[in-house]
Structures are given as C-alpha cells and as structure tokens.
Design an enzyme around this catalytic site. Structure first.
Site: not given
Ligand code: G16
Length: 541
Positions: A111-112, A275, A279-280, A374, A277
C-alpha cells in the site's frame, strides 16, 4: 504434483491488511511460497478455479507474481488472470475478481509503505466478493503457516507478463489483461463523464499526483484521455518500483508538493493524490484540505447527484476512529450508520448484505459497493461529478456542509516505529483505567464514556474485540487510541483527535487551535511522551 519440503516462519500473521514485511524478509527462500501455500491450503479452491493476481508494481512484484503463477498451476487452478506487467491497482483487482467470478485473488502490495530493495512488500488474499479475506480466513491462514511442511510449485519458465492474451503453464491458462480497461469502463457507468468533461472544458483546472505509483496509467487514461484534462494534469504518473524514492502515502506530509500548490494563489480548482496501490485518496480544493472523514461525509451527502447513486444510499459505514461527521449525514438522510473496526475487510459483509452503499476511513480510504476495496480514483471522480453538478468550489461546498451539519475538527497523530514495550504499556495502562474514567475532567473536557471497542458483525454475528480505546467527552469530542496493524518496524501508535462544533458554533478555527485542548487531554490521560520517548508525533494528518 511437484512438492518442496519447507519449515514454518513464525511471523506470518496477517495484519490490518494482509502480510506486510520488509522486502528482505520476503526474499528469504520459501518465505512467499509458504504464505501462498497456506492461503491455497485454507481456501480449498475447486479444481479449475480462476485466480486474479496483480500488484502495485513495487520492487519484488514480478518475482512473486511468477512464483504465484507456478504455485497456482501446481495447486489445481484452471486460470490465472494477471494484469499486464504484473500491474493491477487494488480496486481494479477487486473489480476483476467480481467481473470474472474468480474464486479469489492475490494482491501484492504494501500500500502506502515505501518500496525498493530496502522498502516493504506485502501479500493479501481477497475472496470471491472482491474484498479482503475476513478475519476467520486470515486467522486460519496464519494457523496453517505455523505448521506448513511442504508447498506445491511447477518447475516452469517465467510467463511473459508484457504480452496481452493467453499462455499456458502446464494445464493452467494464464491470461494477461490490460490493467485499466475494465476499471475505466466501470467508472463510466457510475459517473456522468459528460458533465465532468464539460466542467473541465469550461476551464476547471485539476491536478492529480499519482506519487510514482500504480494509479498513473489509470489517471492518464481516465482524467486526461477520457475526461479531456490537459496533459500534465497527472503528475508523477509513471509507476516506479521504488516510487521514485518517496513514500507513496497521500497525506499532507508525503504529498507536500501538491498541498503547497493547492494553497497558492493561482492553485487549480481541485487537487488529489492516491497511494502505492491506488486505494487511498487525498482531496484538496484551492486553499482547503478536506479531511478523509469530512470527505466521506460530503460524498455521502451528495452521492445521489452521480448516476450510479441516483437511487440514494442504503447506509454508510465508517471505521471506528473515523470522525462522526458521516453519522450526522446518515441521521439526516435517515439511513443506517455502521461503526466497524479499522480494516476494509469489515465492510465486505455489510456491502454484500445491502446494508451500506458508501464506506470510509480516516486513513484516506473511501469507496462504495461498486467493488469491495476502497478506491482512490473513484473518490476523485465522485467529487468531480458532484462539483460539476453543483457548480461550486470545494471550499464553498465544505463551508455549506459545516453550516448544515456542524464541523468536526479532526487530526491523527502517529508515533511511528516506537518500542513495542512502551506502546503495549500505554495501551494496557489506559485499558485498566477505562472503568474509572467516566465523570473525570481533563482541562475543560468531561469524560462521558470510555471503552475498548468491540464489534459484532450483524450478518454473521462474529465479534471482534480489543479494537481500540474510545474516550468520548460531553459535547461530542473524542480521543481514540490504538496500535497500527500495518507497520513493519516496532509499533506505531495512532492517536485520533476529534472536536465537534455545532452548525452555529465556531466553524472557521485553524485545526491545530481547535484541537489543542484534546492534544493536552491525550497527554494527560495517556502519558504519550514517556511511553513513546518522543516529544511530538512523527506524522500529523
Ligand atoms: C489498510 C487497511 C485500512 C486501514 C489502514 C490503516 O489500508 O485496508 O482499512 O484503515 O490500513 O490501518 P492501521 O491503522 O492498522 O495501520 P492500506 O491502504 O494500507 O491497505
């Protein structure tokens, strides 16, 4: 089937969102294989099932994708659908799992978290509804990983991930698909692209920072090619395996350049970032940062203006530490509001059961029942759709929102990579005192309730306890404290601060000033400095 003998690793317990570790840990012989085999052993997919595989393009992505394909072949899957170049944003992977009626999917991402050889890596298993595996499955995966003694893998050459179309690994069909196409088509169904295109053609300016991460190709296609935003609207739009040496976390610290651009006098009308991947999301207007909690509330209030949500919302779900701004919208709309533990996996059942349409988290995540993750670009497009219909600025929209519902000032203070002992002692200390807190005054604040959050999923009656401490004050202010489940070093303490001002109260305070009494109360109640050995938080978002 070819089997390799192995021994368990003790540290393969999935956290808030899958297994996240340093790349060097994942590079140990058998490490990724053990975890993937544990997933396959637990899910018991029927022979010939379809598996979606994709990642955010970070360092080590392609290595593990090839491993996963060889293992899928040896474990009886019939088809692997993989993004070209091994790339799929997390929401696009969720969409593909649903669209292709796959048994599940492996999403390779941290992710982030930063990437590169010294950065982080991760593997997450998503189930057939497209969402992260629920706790009962991740618990079973961990239990299996603790006793694993063999894994199955084909001895086969690498698949060519660059060429679209079908290839074979033994009996397994590997289908390399364009990562953006299906996702972009879904967005066209949900939003009024004509209205957004007309707004942009009329001079509305936007800037999207892809942070050298996975959303670059998605944003180029959707914002520039389909919606007509000029070239250069998407910045840092070419994915790099180390995210250009940056931290692909769309917050005010790591997306600083975008923030400064949006605060300038000649700022574009709208700024956003996503981010690692995809999703944010981070949402900014000219001169204004919209907190993720406020963004959820504002999107929920106006979602019906987008074609995909014209029928209205069935309910709103938010994670417990997310501010209560969305609760006030749910009350006005007279729809259900669900408060769940941190982790997108808790929304899946509510969405499947039609009990919620929109979900959101303070950690820069918003999404809906269109997928089971998300979705950063989805949030950007819903914002654009709403602005195109309402023809007002982000600042005007938020001011109007606060005048209707009141304003929830909000910040999260993170103490990263602190000693686990201090973090555990802080949490144990406050948990012990919870029963004594109601009635206690701290400065001008009076504690009304204090508890350790537990959630019983209304669809399967499974209870998750110990999900974070809530201290609620008279008047609607709150302090929430919990330990992060996504860090890869030591412990990360998160302190969430929230102050409610009613619609006729002070709506124009600086967030730092508004929250100062809560910062002082948090220190008085939790002794953060002595437990963390830090004078101040590392990141404030
Ligand atoms: C993950 C989860 C989110 C969660 C976030 C922070 O996001 O999917 O539901 O809110 O981590 O979790 P924690 O506070 O435990 O670190 P992502 O974007 O990292 O997958």
């Amino acid at each position: 089937m070819p089997e390799i003998a192995t021994t368990p690793f003790a540290d393969q317990k999935p956290g808030t969102s899958g297994l996240r570790k340093k790349v060097r840990i994942f590079q140990q012989p058998h490490y990724a294989e053990n975890f993937i085999q544990s997933v396959f052993d637990v899910i018991e997919a029927p022979a010939g099932a379809t598996l979606v595989v994709g990642g955010d393009g970070r360092f080590h992505n392609r290595v593990v994708i090839q491993t996963a394909i060889r293992m899928a072949a040896a474990n009886g899957f019939g088809r692997v659908v993989v993004g070209q170049g091994g790339i799929l944003s997390t929401p696009a992977a969720s969409n593909l799992i649903r669209k292709r009626q796959a048994f599940g999917g492996l999403i390779l991402s941290a992710s982030h978290n930063p990437g590169g050889p010294d950065g982080d890596f991760g593997i997450k298993y998503n189930v057939g509804n497209g969402g992260p595996a629920p706790a009962k499955i991740t618990d079973a995966i961990f239990a299996r990983a603790c006793e694993i003694d063999r894994y199955r893998i084909m001895d086969a050459p690498d698949v060519d991930l660059g060429t679209l179309g079908e290839q074979r690994v033994s009996d397994l069909v590997v289908e390399v698909v364009a990562p953006v196409a299906d996702y972009a088509a879904l967005m066209e169904q949900l939003f009024d692209f004509d209205a957004i295109r007309a707004m942009i053609a009329g001079g509305f300016r936007l800037s999207f920072d892809a942070m050298h991460a996975v959303t670059g190709p998605y944003a180029h296609e959707i914002l520039e090619n389909r919606l007509g935003a000029p070239a250069g609207t998407v910045v840092n739009g070419t994915p790099q395996d180390d995210f250009g040496g940056h931290h692909p976390d769309p917050n005010l610290v790591h997306a600083r350049a975008l923030y400064e651009r949006m605060m300038a006098a000649d700022a574009p009308d709208f700024g956003a970032a996503s981010d690692g991947d995809g999703d944010r999301n981070l949402i900014l207007g000219r001169g204004i940062f919209v907190t993720p909690s406020d963004s959820l509330a504002a999107l929920a209030a106006d979602a019906h203006l987008a074609p995909g949500y014209a029928a209205g919302l069935k309910g709103i779900a938010r994670s417990m530490p997310t501010s209560q701004a969305a609760d006030r919208v749910a009350a006005k709309l007279d729809i259900l509001l669900h408060e769940t533990p941190t982790g997108w996996k808790f929304f899946g059942n509510l969405l499947d059961a039609g009990m919620a349409t929109i979900c959101g988290e303070e950690s820069a995540g918003t999404g809906s029942d269109h997928v089971r993750e998300k979705d950063g670009l989805w949030a950007v497009l819903l914002w654009l759709n709403i602005l195109a219909v309402r023809k007002i600025s982000v600042a005007e929209l938020m001011t109007e929102h606060w005048r209707t519902y009141g304003r929830t000032y909000y910040a999260r203070h993170d103490y990263e990579g602190i000693a686990t002992r201090g973090a555990d002692a802080l949490m144990a200390g406050i948990r012990e005192r919870l029963a004594m807190l109601p009635g206690e005054t701290v400065g001008d604040l009076t504690v009304e309730t204090a508890d350790d959050f537990a959630y019983t999923d209304p669809t399967d009656e499974i209870t998750s306890s110990g999900q974070g401490v809530r201290i609620c004050f008279a008047g609607g202010s709150r302090i929430v404290v919990r330990l992060s489940g996504t860090g890869t070093q030591g412990a990360t303490l998160r302190v969430y601060l929230e102050r409610y001002e009613p619609a006729d109260g002070r709506l124009d305070l600086a967030t730092g000033d508004a929250l100062a009494p809560l910062v002082a109360a948090a220190e008085a109640l939790l002794s953060i400095r002595s437990h963390t050995d830090r004078k101040a938080p590392d990141v404030v978002t």
